[in-house]
Design an enzyme around this catalytic site. Structure first.
Site, short mmCIF file in Angstrom:
data_model
loop_
_atom_site.label_atom_id
_atom_site.label_comp_id
_atom_site.label_asym_id
_atom_site.label_seq_id
_atom_site.Cartn_x
_atom_site.Cartn_y
_atom_site.Cartn_z
N ASN A 89 32.46 54.59 79.97
CA ASN A 89 32.91 53.23 79.67
C ASN A 89 32.26 52.80 78.36
OD1 ASN A 89 33.41 50.50 79.55
ND2 ASN A 89 32.58 50.03 81.58
N GLU A 123 34.31 49.88 89.90
CA GLU A 123 35.32 50.31 88.92
C GLU A 123 35.15 51.78 88.56
OE1 GLU A 123 34.00 46.67 86.95
OE2 GLU A 123 35.97 46.57 86.03
#
Ligand code: ADP
Length: 397
Positions: free
Chosen positions: A7, A384
């Site tokens: 990420n 997530e």
């Protein structure tokens, strides 16, 4: 199967390595201050934390450093990078091109590049992460998981702005919505917890963290969400203003002489609960300050709670039937006071909290509504990274 989830933020990179045989996190870490003095990598393996302070000029270097950390003879968890079967990437903006996660190829990269104007800080960083992983692990699949994808199911009346139609047709100006991976994770988990098939599930999902968004999920799909073309819209956030009268933007420019960049900085970095309170963007600091009598901290909290509450109430009218209201994100998962303040006022819809259960720290995942509440209220911790790892496994097989 081992999956690395990356990420990339504008100056940071978060990562987690999953063993997907049991969905266990083998290692996770953060590379901070990329391109800035004082850059470092911090890796956690179980309880052990290891910091590697070194110059990290760009995301390419950062990704290589992650591979080095994961294979480090002393602090690593794998012997060779080739043990990693696939890499999943969080990509912030997918525009209208992506309704779901996708295997990365040249066309996908071009489509992500195309929407850089909508996400000028994040999409370039996400692309750098993808390219670095492709270079470092040639031949291994990369999967892009978009924050916007879940919201592509919104009906047109919910994603259009009341602007000249050409601005949508020619420039793609519309509501896209974000935090989709989190809202989808919560939707799937709520379906399990409530024993309602996902295609029949109606929930209002509140993701409240540094960035906050509320989504109405109808029959398992995003129906409307509070963020907009960018993650600046909706409820007030840590430092982002959320919805304001758009005429304020031109007022700041024409009357106060602010440049476009200055306006952008005001709305994104100097506003929200931090801007109103002058204290902090962190809700724990605000809570403490408010308790000590700081009126602006109290005001900032009251504003946040009111805006979330009215969004939830409005979305309830859109949905007709609400099976559950769910809370997730740093504030949604930990802020018992915040949850109580938001739900107070939703009594008009028959929402009633069990104050005692709401106040308990553990377990994190729990039903917090009272037995006689007409709508169930749940805290569902989001994940997530796991969602990205699952999509990456599914698509790379
Ligand atoms: P991000 O959006 O960056 O992922 P998080 O979801 O981790 O952020 O949320 C971070 C925020 O969660 C912090 O700014 C803090 O305000 C809030 N938070 C963390 N713990 C608590 C708590 N116990 N009570 C209220 N808010 C909390």
């Amino acid at each position: 199967m081992k999956i690395l989830v990356i990420n990339c933020g504008s100056s940071s990179l978060k990562y987690q390595l999953f063993n997907m045989d049991n969905e266990e996190v083998m290692a996770k870490g953060l590379v901070e201050r990329i391109g800035i003095e004082g850059s470092r990598l911090v890796q956690e393996v179980g309880e052990e934390e290891w910091t590697n302070e070194t110059a990290i000029s760009d995301h390419n270097k950062a990704v290589h450093l992650v591979f080095e950390a994961l294979t480090d003879s002393k602090h690593g968890v794998i012997k060779d990078m080739q043990e990693i079967d696939a890499v999943g990437h969080r990509v912030v903006h997918g525009g209208e091109n992506f309704t779901e996660s996708t295997l990365v190829d040249d066309d996908v990269i071009a489509a992500i590049e195309q929407v850089i104007p909508f996400s000028p800080l994040h999409n370039p960083a996400n692309l750098q992460g993808i390219k670095a992983a492709q270079e470092a692990l040639p031949g291994k699949p990369n999967v892009a998981v978009f924050d916007t994808a879940f919201h592509q199911s919104m009906p047109k009346e919910n994603y259009m702005y009341a602007l000249p139609y050409d601005l949508y047709a020619d420039h793609g100006i519309r509501r896209y919505g974000f935090h989709g991976t989190s809202h989808y994770f919560v939707t799937l988990r709520a379906s399990e917890l409530l024993h309602i098939p996902v295609e029949k599930l109606n929930i209002i999902s509140c993701h409240l963290g540094n960035g906050s968004s509320v989504t109405a999920v109808k029959n398992g799909k995003s129906y409307i969400t509070s963020m907009g073309q960018t993650p600046l819209a909706g409820v007030p956030m840590g430092t982002r203003c959320g919805d304001i009268d758009p005429a304020i933007v031109t007022f700041l420019q024409t009357r106060l002489g602010k440049s476009a960049e200055e306006v952008d900085a005001i709305l994104n970095k100097q506003s929200g609960v931090a801007g109103v309170s002058g204290v902090s963007s962190d809700f724990r600091d605000l809570e403490n300050a408010a308790e000590e009598g700081n009126e602006r901290a109290r005001l900032a909290l009251d504003m946040f709670h009111a805006r979330v509450r009215e969004t939830v109430a409005g979305y309830a009218a859109d949905l007709g039937r609400v099976d559950a209201i769910t809370f997730t994100g740093g504030i949604g998962e930990n802020g018992a006071h915040d949850r109580a303040a938001i739900c107070k006022g939703l009594e008009i819809m028959g929402v009633k909290l069990d104050e005692e259960i709401n106040g308990q720290r553990k377990p994190k995942e729990k039903k917090i509504s009272a037995a006689d509440s007409s709508i169930a209220v749940w805290v569902i911790p989001t994940n997530e990274e796991l969602m990205i790892a699952r999509d990456t496994m599914r698509l790379s097989r």
